[in-house]
Design a protein around this motif. Structure first.
Motif, mmCIF file in Angstrom:
data_model
loop_
_atom_site.group_PDB
_atom_site.id
_atom_site.type_symbol
_atom_site.label_atom_id
_atom_site.label_comp_id
_atom_site.label_asym_id
_atom_site.label_seq_id
_atom_site.Cartn_x
_atom_site.Cartn_y
_atom_site.Cartn_z
ATOM 1 N N SER A 24 0.860 -1.126 0.108
ATOM 2 C CA SER A 24 -0.146 -0.202 0.165
ATOM 3 C C SER A 24 0.774 1.372 -0.246
ATOM 4 C CB SER A 24 -1.077 -0.076 1.349
ATOM 5 O OG SER A 24 -1.647 1.230 1.314
ATOM 6 N N PHE A 25 0.610 2.169 -1.031
ATOM 7 C CA PHE A 25 1.375 3.432 -0.817
ATOM 8 C C PHE A 25 0.855 4.258 0.248
ATOM 9 C CE2 PHE A 25 2.420 2.120 -4.933
ATOM 10 C CZ PHE A 25 3.516 2.952 -5.559
ATOM 11 N N SER A 26 -0.479 4.297 0.539
ATOM 12 C CA SER A 26 -1.064 5.172 1.630
ATOM 13 C C SER A 26 -0.356 4.840 2.934
ATOM 14 C CB SER A 26 -2.490 5.089 1.704
ATOM 15 O OG SER A 26 -3.127 3.757 1.806
ATOM 16 N N GLU A 30 1.742 6.712 5.675
ATOM 17 C CA GLU A 30 1.409 7.062 7.100
ATOM 18 C C GLU A 30 2.752 6.410 7.994
ATOM 19 O OE1 GLU A 30 -1.595 4.820 10.384
ATOM 20 O OE2 GLU A 30 -2.159 4.924 8.328
ATOM 21 N N HIS A 31 3.343 5.412 7.545
ATOM 22 C CA HIS A 31 4.445 4.919 8.193
ATOM 23 C C HIS A 31 5.649 5.772 8.074
ATOM 24 C CE1 HIS A 31 7.491 2.089 9.688
ATOM 25 N NE2 HIS A 31 8.404 2.342 8.761
ATOM 26 N N PHE A 32 5.842 6.566 7.377
ATOM 27 C CA PHE A 32 7.031 7.671 7.118
ATOM 28 C C PHE A 32 6.475 9.092 7.347
ATOM 29 C CE2 PHE A 32 8.648 4.321 4.519
ATOM 30 C CZ PHE A 32 9.942 4.099 4.992
ATOM 31 N N SER A 33 5.179 9.269 7.868
ATOM 32 C CA SER A 33 4.653 10.526 8.075
ATOM 33 C C SER A 33 4.559 11.373 6.895
ATOM 34 C CB SER A 33 5.087 11.220 9.513
ATOM 35 O OG SER A 33 4.821 10.519 10.698
ATOM 36 N N LEU A 34 4.274 11.112 5.898
ATOM 37 C CA LEU A 34 4.516 11.766 4.505
ATOM 38 C C LEU A 34 3.397 11.517 3.856
ATOM 39 C CD1 LEU A 34 7.762 10.198 2.887
ATOM 40 C CD2 LEU A 34 7.836 12.499 3.859
ATOM 41 N N ARG A 35 3.087 12.514 2.800
ATOM 42 C CA ARG A 35 1.831 12.640 2.109
ATOM 43 C C ARG A 35 2.082 11.491 1.044
ATOM 44 N NH1 ARG A 35 1.790 16.512 -1.061
ATOM 45 N NH2 ARG A 35 -0.450 16.650 -1.538
ATOM 46 N N GLN A 36 0.936 10.874 0.427
ATOM 47 C CA GLN A 36 1.095 9.709 -0.464
ATOM 48 C C GLN A 36 1.627 10.083 -1.708
ATOM 49 O OE1 GLN A 36 -2.371 7.269 -0.898
ATOM 50 N NE2 GLN A 36 -2.042 6.521 -2.869
ATOM 51 N N PRO A 37 1.231 11.258 -2.498
ATOM 52 C CA PRO A 37 1.862 11.536 -3.776
ATOM 53 C C PRO A 37 3.506 11.865 -3.423
ATOM 54 C CG PRO A 37 0.092 13.242 -3.234
ATOM 55 C CD PRO A 37 0.278 12.310 -1.730
ATOM 56 N N THR A 38 3.979 12.104 -2.161
ATOM 57 C CA THR A 38 5.345 12.061 -1.835
ATOM 58 C C THR A 38 6.097 10.551 -2.111
ATOM 59 O OG1 THR A 38 5.271 14.052 -0.646
ATOM 60 C CG2 THR A 38 7.328 12.712 -0.521
#
Length: 315
Positions: A24-26, A30-38
């Motif tokens: 999962s990209f999403s 969440e694991h990296f505290s990043l936005r999915q597009p990033t």
């Protein structure tokens, strides 16, 4: 096919690994505290650098390509070596910093871990804790998904992918409002529990599951023994229902300590039944702990008993 670049960005490799691991990209975001597009951009850049596709997309789903599978397997080994290297360096330098993602089921999450995390941050001020609280089943699921590295729960599963270690002991008691007919008692017979409505936690609750196991061992059927009046999703909600006089419940002594001190709730034990249950530290067997959660585990093992919440017994 374009020639693969000799330069391999470790950050992008780690993001790719967790996208593949979590499917999962999403969830990776969440694991990296990043936005999915990033996260998507990092993976695409890595594909451009390497010169081949890592994921094959089919409609709304995706899977690893043959080259992606090879990189995923090798990335796991690289990241394991990275964690081991950082841990070795930190042991020499005595430096612990970064994010600590930890999960706790209701009792350890609300009544043990906040104080422990406070003590840990006082010792290592460059650590940023992120505490996730849910029922035991949710914390176990988060460990399996990779959203958490470290969890503390009130029960253990038989999933071979997980490692459990007893960390604390908890005592469960019968909790009643101050005006309840049982309030002046010290003990209540097990067979009397069906006389009043039982305020239950949800099915994934470690407290509820532990109590059911105790009762089954005594040869009773919990569903026949208890008259469930309502099922609530948190200990806080159960306590509110208790104070409204809506029935009784089985709760951790730590969870009701303040209410008992203020005379709002009374605690008593079940006659002939010692409701002592362990809390477990949960990790994934195949994912070695990163340096910060490893340091937290070491901190817990050295924490003096005086720093623990009152009302529980510890091993």
């Amino acid at each position: 096919m374009a020639k693969a670049s000799r330069d391999l960005d470790l950050r992008k490799l780690e993001i790719f690994y967790w996208v593949a691991e979590l499917h999962s990209f999403s969830l990776a975001a969440e694991h990296f505290s990043l936005r999915q597009p990033t996260v998507t951009a990092h993976v695409r850049t890595l594909e451009q650098q390497l010169g081949f596709k890592l994921f094959a997309r089919f409609g709304g789903k995706f899977d690893l390509t043959p080259s992606g599978w090879i990189l995923y397997e090798q990335a796991g080994a690289v990241l394991k070596l990275k964690n081991q290297t950082l841990a070795a360096l930190e042991r020499i330098q005595g430096k612990v910093e970064g994010e600590l993602r930890v999960g706790g089921s209701n009792v350890p999450g609300e009544y043990i871990l906040p104080g422990m995390l406070g003590g840990f941050v006082a010792r290592f001020p460059d650590v940023r804790p992120a505490l996730r609280i849910g029922d035991s089943a949710a914390i176990v699921a988060a460990i399996l998904e990779g959203a958490l590295e470290l969890g503390f729960t009130g029960f253990r599963t038989h999933d071979a992918r997980l490692s459990y270690r007893k960390t604390w002991q908890d005592e469960m008691v019968v909790a009643v409002p101050a005006n309840h007919p049982w309030a002046a008692l010290k003990h209540v017979p097990l067979q009397d529990l069906g006389k009043y409505p039982f305020i239950s936690r949800e099915a994934g609750s470690g407290t509820l599951r532990s109590f059911q196991q105790f009762v089954v061992k005594r040869g009773h059927d919990p569903q026949r023994l208890l008259k469930v009046g309502m099922e609530l999703g948190s200990t806080a909600a159960v306590k509110e229902a208790l104070m409204e006089g809506l029935g009784f419940s089985i709760l951790s002594r730590a969870a009701i300590r303040r209410e008992v001190q203020h005379g709002l709730i009374e605690e008593l034990r079940i006659e002939g039944l010692d409701l002592i249950r362990p809390f477990y530290r949960v990790t994934h067997r195949d994912r070695p702990l990163a340096p910060v959660p490893r340091a937290f585990v070491q901190f817990l093992s050295r924490a003096p008993q005086s720093h623990l919440w009152q009302g529980a017994r510890y091993s």
